[in-house]
Design a protein around this motif. Structure first.
Motif, short mmCIF file in Angstrom:
data_model
loop_
_atom_site.label_atom_id
_atom_site.label_comp_id
_atom_site.label_asym_id
_atom_site.label_seq_id
_atom_site.Cartn_x
_atom_site.Cartn_y
_atom_site.Cartn_z
N LEU A 8 39.35 33.64 61.52
CA LEU A 8 38.49 32.46 61.41
C LEU A 8 39.23 31.41 60.59
CD1 LEU A 8 35.63 31.05 61.56
CD2 LEU A 8 35.14 32.21 59.39
N CYS A 9 39.13 30.16 61.01
CA CYS A 9 39.68 29.06 60.21
C CYS A 9 38.52 28.19 59.72
CB CYS A 9 40.65 28.21 61.04
SG CYS A 9 41.50 26.92 60.07
N ILE A 10 38.51 27.92 58.43
CA ILE A 10 37.49 27.06 57.83
C ILE A 10 38.19 25.77 57.40
CG2 ILE A 10 35.86 26.77 55.92
CD1 ILE A 10 35.56 29.83 55.87
N ILE A 11 37.68 24.65 57.90
CA ILE A 11 38.27 23.36 57.55
C ILE A 11 37.27 22.53 56.76
CG2 ILE A 11 39.75 23.46 59.60
CD1 ILE A 11 38.07 21.17 60.80
N TRP A 21 36.74 28.38 64.75
CA TRP A 21 36.88 27.60 63.52
C TRP A 21 35.57 26.89 63.24
CZ3 TRP A 21 36.66 22.15 63.81
CH2 TRP A 21 36.85 21.59 65.07
N VAL A 22 35.37 26.59 61.95
CA VAL A 22 34.17 25.90 61.51
C VAL A 22 34.54 24.84 60.48
CG1 VAL A 22 32.55 27.80 61.92
CG2 VAL A 22 33.73 27.65 59.72
N VAL A 23 33.69 23.84 60.39
CA VAL A 23 33.78 22.82 59.36
C VAL A 23 32.87 23.28 58.23
CG1 VAL A 23 33.34 20.39 58.78
CG2 VAL A 23 34.13 20.99 61.08
N HIS A 75 25.57 20.53 55.18
CA HIS A 75 25.14 21.35 56.31
C HIS A 75 25.67 22.78 56.30
CE1 HIS A 75 23.39 17.82 58.13
NE2 HIS A 75 24.52 17.18 57.93
N GLY A 76 26.62 23.06 55.43
CA GLY A 76 27.21 24.40 55.43
C GLY A 76 28.24 24.54 56.53
N PHE A 77 28.21 25.69 57.22
CA PHE A 77 29.18 25.98 58.27
C PHE A 77 28.73 25.34 59.58
CE2 PHE A 77 29.74 29.62 55.36
CZ PHE A 77 31.10 29.47 55.09
N LEU A 78 29.60 24.52 60.15
CA LEU A 78 29.32 23.85 61.42
C LEU A 78 30.35 24.26 62.45
CD1 LEU A 78 28.76 20.24 60.00
CD2 LEU A 78 26.98 21.69 61.02
N TYR A 101 25.66 32.04 52.65
CA TYR A 101 25.73 33.44 53.04
C TYR A 101 24.76 33.74 54.18
CZ TYR A 101 26.50 38.41 52.78
OH TYR A 101 26.83 39.71 53.10
N GLU A 102 23.57 33.17 54.12
CA GLU A 102 22.59 33.33 55.20
C GLU A 102 23.15 32.78 56.51
OE1 GLU A 102 18.88 31.57 53.95
OE2 GLU A 102 18.78 32.90 52.20
N GLN A 103 23.83 31.63 56.42
CA GLN A 103 24.44 31.05 57.63
C GLN A 103 25.55 31.96 58.17
OE1 GLN A 103 26.03 27.16 56.90
NE2 GLN A 103 24.09 26.15 57.33
N MET A 104 26.32 32.54 57.26
CA MET A 104 27.40 33.44 57.68
C MET A 104 26.84 34.59 58.52
SD MET A 104 29.61 33.57 54.17
CE MET A 104 30.64 34.95 54.65
N ILE A 105 25.70 35.10 58.12
CA ILE A 105 25.07 36.19 58.87
C ILE A 105 24.54 35.66 60.20
CG2 ILE A 105 23.11 37.80 58.88
CD1 ILE A 105 23.55 37.93 55.74
N LYS A 106 23.78 34.59 60.13
CA LYS A 106 23.16 34.00 61.33
C LYS A 106 24.20 33.57 62.37
CE LYS A 106 20.04 30.24 62.55
NZ LYS A 106 19.38 29.04 62.04
N LYS A 107 25.31 32.98 61.90
CA LYS A 107 26.34 32.46 62.81
C LYS A 107 27.47 33.47 63.05
CE LYS A 107 25.51 27.57 62.04
NZ LYS A 107 26.14 26.28 62.11
#
Length: 149
Positions: free
Chosen positions: A4-7, A49-51, A56-59, A87-93
């Motif tokens: 995974l790449c986080i930008i 990858w995500v922004v 908004h957190g992880f997009l 962390y909730e988004q990490m699980i959901k996404k």
């Protein structure tokens, strides 16, 4: 190996140039040269990858951002997304089960991500570079030469 790449997001957004544009997908929202270089690098070398946005957190690239905002992780604003929400988004996404997480950007984003993923999974290829110009150069060269940093 799942990677995974986080930008980072960025201050300059599409609404700064086209105020009337309305809701826009994330990959078209962040328009600074550095933001564009990060996207180019991420889409060249990674399937996922995500922004990472302070609001908004992880997009994902095709997630819709409704409107302009100005928020940074180092601000004391109560609107900054919390670690728990991330962390909730990490699980959901489904952003948890990755073998390697590559983070582009600066110290603000490193600090946020270091609290979410085990350190042994994290890589910060731009760490130690002195300034955004050097980061931009490194990203552009990597894409041009098709060699991951």
């Amino acid at each position: 190996m799942k990677r995974l790449c986080i930008i980072p997001c960025g201050k300059k957004k599409i609404w700064d140039v086209i105020p009337e544009v309305g809701p826009t997908i994330a990959k078209q929202v962040y328009i600074s040269p550095f933001g564009k270089a990060c996207q180019e690098y991420a889409s060249t070398f990674f399937c996922t990858w995500v922004v990472l946005s302070a609001k908004h957190g992880f997009l994902f690239p095709d997630d819709v951002v409704d409107e302009n905002y100005d928020l940074a992780f180092d601000s004391k604003d109560s609107k900054v997304i919390t670690g728990e929400e991330l962390y909730e988004q990490m699980i959901k996404k489904q952003l948890i089960e990755y073998d390697e997480v590559v983070v582009l950007g600066g110290k603000k984003h490193y600090r946020v991500v270091e609290n979410l993923y085990p350190k042994e999974k994290l890589t910060f290829p731009l760490q130690g570079l002195k300034g955004i110009g050097y980061m931009l150069q490194r990203l552009n060269r990597a894409v041009e030469e098709e060699k991951e940093i």
